[in-house]
Design a protein around this motif. Structure first.
Motif, PDB file in Angstrom:
ATOM      1  N   VAL A  22       2.129  -3.774   5.141  1.00  0.00           N
ATOM      2  CA  VAL A  22       1.653  -3.232   3.872  1.00  0.00           C
ATOM      3  C   VAL A  22       2.470  -1.984   3.564  1.00  0.00           C
ATOM      4  O   VAL A  22       2.603  -1.090   4.395  1.00  0.00           O
ATOM      5  CB  VAL A  22       0.149  -2.893   3.943  1.00  0.00           C
ATOM      6  CG1 VAL A  22      -0.306  -2.188   2.675  1.00  0.00           C
ATOM      7  CG2 VAL A  22      -0.660  -4.150   4.179  1.00  0.00           C
ATOM      8  N   GLN A  23       3.047  -1.960   2.365  1.00  0.00           N
ATOM      9  CA  GLN A  23       3.887  -0.845   1.929  1.00  0.00           C
ATOM     10  C   GLN A  23       3.466  -0.487   0.514  1.00  0.00           C
ATOM     11  O   GLN A  23       3.758  -1.217  -0.412  1.00  0.00           O
ATOM     12  CB  GLN A  23       5.358  -1.256   1.930  1.00  0.00           C
ATOM     13  CG  GLN A  23       5.839  -1.845   3.235  1.00  0.00           C
ATOM     14  CD  GLN A  23       7.244  -2.383   3.107  1.00  0.00           C
ATOM     15  OE1 GLN A  23       8.122  -1.726   2.587  1.00  0.00           O
ATOM     16  NE2 GLN A  23       7.469  -3.592   3.579  1.00  0.00           N
ATOM     17  N   SER A  24       2.788   0.611   0.348  1.00  0.00           N
ATOM     18  CA  SER A  24       2.238   0.973  -0.959  1.00  0.00           C
ATOM     19  C   SER A  24       3.164   1.944  -1.695  1.00  0.00           C
ATOM     20  O   SER A  24       3.421   3.043  -1.209  1.00  0.00           O
ATOM     21  CB  SER A  24       0.858   1.606  -0.767  1.00  0.00           C
ATOM     22  OG  SER A  24       0.320   1.971  -2.003  1.00  0.00           O
ATOM     23  N   ARG A  39       4.537  -8.106  -3.635  1.00  0.00           N
ATOM     24  CA  ARG A  39       3.121  -8.369  -3.907  1.00  0.00           C
ATOM     25  C   ARG A  39       2.617  -7.139  -4.647  1.00  0.00           C
ATOM     26  O   ARG A  39       2.674  -6.019  -4.135  1.00  0.00           O
ATOM     27  CB  ARG A  39       2.315  -8.579  -2.637  1.00  0.00           C
ATOM     28  CG  ARG A  39       0.812  -8.838  -2.932  1.00  0.00           C
ATOM     29  CD  ARG A  39       0.016  -9.141  -1.683  1.00  0.00           C
ATOM     30  NE  ARG A  39       0.547 -10.263  -0.937  1.00  0.00           N
ATOM     31  CZ  ARG A  39       0.313 -11.544  -1.201  1.00  0.00           C
ATOM     32  NH1 ARG A  39      -0.443 -11.872  -2.221  1.00  0.00           N
ATOM     33  NH2 ARG A  39       0.834 -12.485  -0.441  1.00  0.00           N
ATOM     34  N   THR A  40       2.146  -7.342  -5.853  1.00  0.00           N
ATOM     35  CA  THR A  40       1.688  -6.220  -6.671  1.00  0.00           C
ATOM     36  C   THR A  40       0.343  -5.704  -6.170  1.00  0.00           C
ATOM     37  O   THR A  40      -0.352  -6.386  -5.405  1.00  0.00           O
ATOM     38  CB  THR A  40       1.538  -6.634  -8.143  1.00  0.00           C
ATOM     39  OG1 THR A  40       0.465  -7.586  -8.242  1.00  0.00           O
ATOM     40  CG2 THR A  40       2.824  -7.220  -8.701  1.00  0.00           C
ATOM     41  N   ALA A  41      -0.033  -4.531  -6.625  1.00  0.00           N
ATOM     42  CA  ALA A  41      -1.333  -3.965  -6.269  1.00  0.00           C
ATOM     43  C   ALA A  41      -2.467  -4.874  -6.737  1.00  0.00           C
ATOM     44  O   ALA A  41      -3.554  -4.867  -6.164  1.00  0.00           O
ATOM     45  CB  ALA A  41      -1.482  -2.571  -6.869  1.00  0.00           C
ATOM     46  N   GLY A  42      -2.212  -5.682  -7.755  1.00  0.00           N
ATOM     47  CA  GLY A  42      -3.204  -6.630  -8.249  1.00  0.00           C
ATOM     48  C   GLY A  42      -3.256  -7.930  -7.463  1.00  0.00           C
ATOM     49  O   GLY A  42      -4.093  -8.779  -7.724  1.00  0.00           O
ATOM     50  N   GLY A  43      -2.343  -8.106  -6.501  1.00  0.00           N
ATOM     51  CA  GLY A  43      -2.362  -9.274  -5.628  1.00  0.00           C
ATOM     52  C   GLY A  43      -1.411 -10.388  -5.995  1.00  0.00           C
ATOM     53  O   GLY A  43      -1.337 -11.387  -5.287  1.00  0.00           O
TER      54      GLY A  43
END
Length: 78
Positions: A22-24, A39-43
């Motif tokens: 996971v890389q935000s 993979r966007t924050a919205g999934g």
């Protein structure tokens, strides 16, 4: 009069693409042209095709995938 949307960031870090980590980030700088799969924050998983050198993509992401990512010298901005 036209207004520019200018974002500022507090941190920057080199990105090593991974299909599991996971890389935000709030945006991604692309230093070497190519495709970028995230993979966007919205999934959603999406591939940006032929991203040019020097582009800053203002997308919130949770992962930068190694599969299908050919862009290089990626920097995550947060």
């Amino acid at each position: 009069m036209m207004q520019l949307n200018v974002a500022t960031y507090q941190t920057a870090a080199a990105i090593t693409p991974s299909d599991t980590a996971v890389q935000s980030y709030r945006a991604i700088y692309v230093g070497g042209t190519g495709d970028l799969t995230v993979r966007t924050a919205g999934g959603n998983v999406v591939t940006f095709k032929a991203v040019p050198v020097g582009a800053v993509l203002p997308i919130e992401v949770w992962q930068v995938h190694s599969i299908n990512t050919t862009a290089t010298d990626l920097v995550g901005l947060a």
